[in-house]
Design an enzyme around this catalytic site. Structure first.
Site, PDB file in Angstrom:
ATOM      1  N   GLY A  49      43.593  37.878  37.250  1.00 12.20           N
ATOM      2  CA  GLY A  49      42.383  38.456  37.900  1.00 12.20           C
ATOM      3  C   GLY A  49      43.003  38.904  39.473  1.00 12.20           C
ATOM      4  O   GLY A  49      43.761  38.394  39.689  1.00 12.20           O
ATOM      5  N   GLN A  54      43.374  41.720  48.127  1.00 21.89           N
ATOM      6  CA  GLN A  54      44.666  41.069  47.727  1.00 21.89           C
ATOM      7  C   GLN A  54      45.655  42.073  47.702  1.00 21.89           C
ATOM      8  O   GLN A  54      46.748  41.742  47.932  1.00 21.89           O
ATOM      9  CB  GLN A  54      44.389  40.189  46.411  1.00 21.89           C
ATOM     10  CG  GLN A  54      43.672  39.001  46.456  1.00 21.89           C
ATOM     11  CD  GLN A  54      43.852  38.246  45.279  1.00 21.89           C
ATOM     12  OE1 GLN A  54      43.030  38.769  44.243  1.00 21.89           O
ATOM     13  NE2 GLN A  54      44.581  37.363  45.072  1.00 21.89           N
ATOM     14  N   CYS A  97      45.217  30.938  42.746  1.00 18.63           N
ATOM     15  CA  CYS A  97      45.108  32.301  43.378  1.00 18.63           C
ATOM     16  C   CYS A  97      46.687  32.911  43.458  1.00 18.63           C
ATOM     17  O   CYS A  97      47.367  32.170  44.247  1.00 18.63           O
ATOM     18  CB  CYS A  97      44.245  32.100  44.500  1.00 18.63           C
ATOM     19  SG  CYS A  97      43.934  33.705  45.429  1.00 18.63           S
ATOM     20  N   LEU A  98      46.706  34.378  43.284  1.00 13.59           N
ATOM     21  CA  LEU A  98      47.984  34.966  43.528  1.00 13.59           C
ATOM     22  C   LEU A  98      48.175  34.960  45.310  1.00 13.59           C
ATOM     23  O   LEU A  98      49.345  34.939  45.408  1.00 13.59           O
ATOM     24  CB  LEU A  98      47.926  36.206  43.037  1.00 13.59           C
ATOM     25  CG  LEU A  98      47.930  36.351  41.434  1.00 13.59           C
ATOM     26  CD1 LEU A  98      47.848  37.763  41.088  1.00 13.59           C
ATOM     27  CD2 LEU A  98      49.142  35.410  40.930  1.00 13.59           C
ATOM     28  N   HIS A 139      35.522  33.893  40.906  1.00 14.63           N
ATOM     29  CA  HIS A 139      36.669  33.759  41.915  1.00 14.63           C
ATOM     30  C   HIS A 139      36.993  34.998  42.615  1.00 14.63           C
ATOM     31  O   HIS A 139      37.303  35.079  43.840  1.00 14.63           O
ATOM     32  CB  HIS A 139      37.821  33.326  41.247  1.00 14.63           C
ATOM     33  CG  HIS A 139      39.041  32.911  41.856  1.00 14.63           C
ATOM     34  ND1 HIS A 139      39.709  32.028  42.313  1.00 14.63           N
ATOM     35  CD2 HIS A 139      40.056  34.001  42.627  1.00 14.63           C
ATOM     36  CE1 HIS A 139      40.695  32.267  43.062  1.00 14.63           C
ATOM     37  NE2 HIS A 139      40.996  33.315  43.259  1.00 14.63           N
ATOM     38  N   GLU A 140      37.063  36.055  41.757  1.00 18.79           N
ATOM     39  CA  GLU A 140      37.519  37.418  42.391  1.00 18.79           C
ATOM     40  C   GLU A 140      36.271  37.900  43.361  1.00 18.79           C
ATOM     41  O   GLU A 140      36.616  38.619  44.181  1.00 18.79           O
ATOM     42  CB  GLU A 140      37.853  38.393  41.597  1.00 18.79           C
ATOM     43  CG  GLU A 140      38.942  38.034  40.463  1.00 18.79           C
ATOM     44  CD  GLU A 140      40.349  37.480  41.020  1.00 18.79           C
ATOM     45  OE1 GLU A 140      40.444  38.078  42.295  1.00 18.79           O
ATOM     46  OE2 GLU A 140      40.974  36.622  40.628  1.00 18.79           O
ATOM     47  N   HIS A 143      36.719  36.710  46.957  1.00 18.35           N
ATOM     48  CA  HIS A 143      37.686  37.460  47.726  1.00 18.35           C
ATOM     49  C   HIS A 143      36.809  38.847  48.316  1.00 18.35           C
ATOM     50  O   HIS A 143      37.296  39.191  49.484  1.00 18.35           O
ATOM     51  CB  HIS A 143      38.666  38.033  46.962  1.00 18.35           C
ATOM     52  CG  HIS A 143      39.676  37.109  46.384  1.00 18.35           C
ATOM     53  ND1 HIS A 143      40.659  36.652  47.445  1.00 18.35           N
ATOM     54  CD2 HIS A 143      40.226  36.656  45.375  1.00 18.35           C
ATOM     55  CE1 HIS A 143      41.322  35.772  47.021  1.00 18.35           C
ATOM     56  NE2 HIS A 143      41.213  35.820  45.479  1.00 18.35           N
TER      57      HIS A 143
HETATM   58 CO    CO Z   1      42.421  34.788  44.328  1.00 20.88          CO
END
Ligand code: CO
Length: 172
Positions: A49, A54, A97-98, A139-140, A143
């Site tokens: 995701g 991000q 998380c990236l 989760h996304e 953000h």
């Molecule tokens: Co994330």
């Protein structure tokens, strides 16, 4: 590639990750292009995701790509202006998380969600999601409000990863 996407995935400490993102208003070629760029970055980074902040864009837009074992396919989907209309249950699942490399922690979230969103042409859609798909969307969506998964872990675990987060933030 757009200028924002060229800079790669933003790491914790970058102010864009703490901003409340703005509604998507233009459902044009630019949005389709952004979706393609985000799919590419997500897959390159081996993520499932990715949210627009991000990649440096403060927009309420996210992409998801979860590999399906049954049909051996990667199902890509994008969601603009997502809103949770209803939710059910709750479960603990390990997340990463990236934007926070090498950190994985258990996070409690709803098990099922009824989501309303707009697709790439601006049409409004509604659907229940569960399992990993619900988890990634939630989760996304965080953000989009400047929230990171490490904000949602226990005080003890927060202390345990404090040094790692500080190291990451110094690199920005
Ligand atoms: Co994330």
């Amino acid at each position: 590639m757009s200028q924002q996407a060229e800079q790669g995935i933003r790491i914790i400490g970058d102010p864009v990750l703490r901003r409340k993102a703005l509604e998507v208003k233009d459902f044009d070629e630019g949005l389709k292009q952004l979706a393609m760029e985000m799919y590419e970055q997500m897959i390159d980074a081996d993520g499932i995701g990715l949210a627009a902040p991000q990649v440096g864009l403060s927009l309420r837009f996210l992409v998801v790509g979860i590999p399906d074992d049954e049909d051996d396919m990667l199902h890509l989907a994008s969601y603009a202006n997502p809103v949770i209309l209803d939710k059910a249950g709750s479960c603990l699942m390990e997340e990463g998380c990236l934007s926070i490399p090498e950190v994985r922690e258990d996070v409690e979230r709803p098990e099922r969600i009824l989501l309303r969103w707009q697709n790439l042409t601006g049409e409004t859609q509604e659907q229940w999601f569960d399992g990993l798909q619900a988890r990634v969307i939630l989760h996304e969506m965080d953000h989009l409000d400047g929230v990171l998964f490490t904000d949602r872990i226990s005080p003890t675990r927060k202390l345990a990863i404090k040094r790692r987060l500080a190291e990451l933030q110094q690199r920005v």
